[in-house]
Design a protein around this motif. Sequence first.
Motif, short mmCIF file in Angstrom:
data_model
loop_
_atom_site.label_atom_id
_atom_site.label_comp_id
_atom_site.label_asym_id
_atom_site.label_seq_id
_atom_site.Cartn_x
_atom_site.Cartn_y
_atom_site.Cartn_z
N ALA A 30 0.84 -1.20 0.00
CA ALA A 30 0.00 0.00 0.00
C ALA A 30 0.87 1.25 0.00
O ALA A 30 0.60 2.20 -0.75
CB ALA A 30 -0.93 0.00 1.21
N ILE A 33 2.50 1.60 -3.48
CA ILE A 33 1.52 1.98 -4.50
C ILE A 33 1.12 3.45 -4.35
O ILE A 33 0.99 4.17 -5.34
CB ILE A 33 0.29 1.05 -4.44
CG1 ILE A 33 0.68 -0.34 -4.96
CG2 ILE A 33 -0.88 1.61 -5.26
CD1 ILE A 33 -0.35 -1.42 -4.71
N SER A 37 1.72 6.21 -7.11
CA SER A 37 0.55 6.91 -7.64
C SER A 37 0.72 8.42 -7.63
O SER A 37 0.13 9.13 -8.45
CB SER A 37 -0.71 6.52 -6.85
OG SER A 37 -0.72 7.12 -5.57
N ASP A 45 -6.69 10.58 -7.70
CA ASP A 45 -6.49 9.15 -7.44
C ASP A 45 -5.44 8.94 -6.35
O ASP A 45 -5.61 8.08 -5.47
CB ASP A 45 -6.07 8.42 -8.72
CG ASP A 45 -7.19 8.34 -9.74
OD1 ASP A 45 -8.36 8.52 -9.35
OD2 ASP A 45 -6.90 8.09 -10.92
N LEU A 49 -6.15 7.01 -2.76
CA LEU A 49 -5.30 5.91 -2.30
C LEU A 49 -4.60 6.25 -0.98
O LEU A 49 -4.51 5.41 -0.08
CB LEU A 49 -4.27 5.54 -3.36
CG LEU A 49 -4.81 4.85 -4.61
CD1 LEU A 49 -3.71 4.73 -5.67
CD2 LEU A 49 -5.38 3.48 -4.28
N SER A 52 -6.11 5.59 2.52
CA SER A 52 -6.11 4.25 3.12
C SER A 52 -4.94 4.04 4.07
O SER A 52 -4.99 3.17 4.94
CB SER A 52 -6.08 3.19 2.02
OG SER A 52 -4.85 3.24 1.32
N PHE A 77 -7.67 -1.08 1.48
CA PHE A 77 -6.97 -0.80 0.23
C PHE A 77 -7.81 -1.18 -0.99
O PHE A 77 -7.78 -0.49 -2.01
CB PHE A 77 -5.59 -1.45 0.19
CG PHE A 77 -4.65 -0.67 -0.68
CD1 PHE A 77 -4.19 0.57 -0.29
CD2 PHE A 77 -4.27 -1.15 -1.91
CE1 PHE A 77 -3.36 1.33 -1.10
CE2 PHE A 77 -3.44 -0.41 -2.74
CZ PHE A 77 -2.98 0.83 -2.33
N ILE A 78 -8.60 -2.24 -0.88
CA ILE A 78 -9.53 -2.59 -1.97
C ILE A 78 -10.56 -1.48 -2.13
O ILE A 78 -10.92 -1.11 -3.25
CB ILE A 78 -10.20 -3.95 -1.73
CG1 ILE A 78 -9.20 -5.08 -2.01
CG2 ILE A 78 -11.46 -4.12 -2.57
CD1 ILE A 78 -9.72 -6.46 -1.68
N GLY A 81 -8.75 1.35 -3.90
CA GLY A 81 -8.40 0.95 -5.25
C GLY A 81 -9.60 0.81 -6.17
O GLY A 81 -9.53 1.11 -7.37
N SER A 82 -10.72 0.36 -5.61
CA SER A 82 -11.94 0.22 -6.40
C SER A 82 -12.40 1.55 -6.96
O SER A 82 -12.96 1.62 -8.05
CB SER A 82 -13.06 -0.40 -5.56
OG SER A 82 -12.75 -1.73 -5.22
N VAL A 84 -10.29 4.07 -7.70
CA VAL A 84 -9.32 4.48 -8.71
C VAL A 84 -9.54 3.76 -10.04
O VAL A 84 -9.45 4.35 -11.11
CB VAL A 84 -7.88 4.25 -8.19
CG1 VAL A 84 -6.84 4.45 -9.29
CG2 VAL A 84 -7.60 5.18 -7.01
N ILE A 85 -9.87 2.45 -9.98
CA ILE A 85 -10.07 1.70 -11.23
C ILE A 85 -11.55 1.62 -11.62
O ILE A 85 -11.92 0.85 -12.49
CB ILE A 85 -9.42 0.30 -11.18
CG1 ILE A 85 -10.01 -0.56 -10.06
CG2 ILE A 85 -7.92 0.42 -11.03
CD1 ILE A 85 -9.48 -1.98 -10.04
#
Length: 197
Positions: A30, A33, A37, A45, A49, A52, A77-78, A81-82, A84-85
Amino acid sequence: MPLLSAMYANLKRPPRSVTDWLADAVRAAAIVIVIVSLFALPFTDFAVLSMSLPAVMLSRMIGLRSGLDLVTCVTVFIAAGSNVIDLYRAWTGWDLIVHAVCTGVLAAVALVLLDDARVIEPTGRRRTPILVATTAGLALSAVWEMVEWFGYRFITDAIFVTYDDTIGDMIAGGAGALIAGVLASRWRLTRTDRAAL
């Protein structure tokens, strides 16, 4: 100050199980990333992130049980991330699932923090963690929805905000927090070897 000392002691405790190692690996991933990022993704984004990181670090600092620590790190983190994507728009219902699970683990973290800070006292009653976790979860859900609204209103209209979405998210978060409270009323949330007050 003793609370901060205990948190620091928990943070520097070496991992003792496979689950401890996995939780620390998720934490390290994390951090990496989020740093990447900052340079590779739009600032919004990166900001999502980076939100988190306090949760993934705090779960270790308060000495959550290793399984709950891992679930907290992965879930938070999911959730970030969810966003961001763009999974919340792509998968119907994913938003509600993530709100329920993420708010549940954060309500468990809140229970431990409130207990350690002596804001709540153990009473021996099983309903105390249920009521406190549910209240904390609803409060966290409300704050999150305000952050979403603020982001939509002042930063980017790409953030999805509707009345139904807001209420649905808060209901899901409250339900997740209620489940966390029920589980906390039956099982210990923290490690037996943690540094505590």
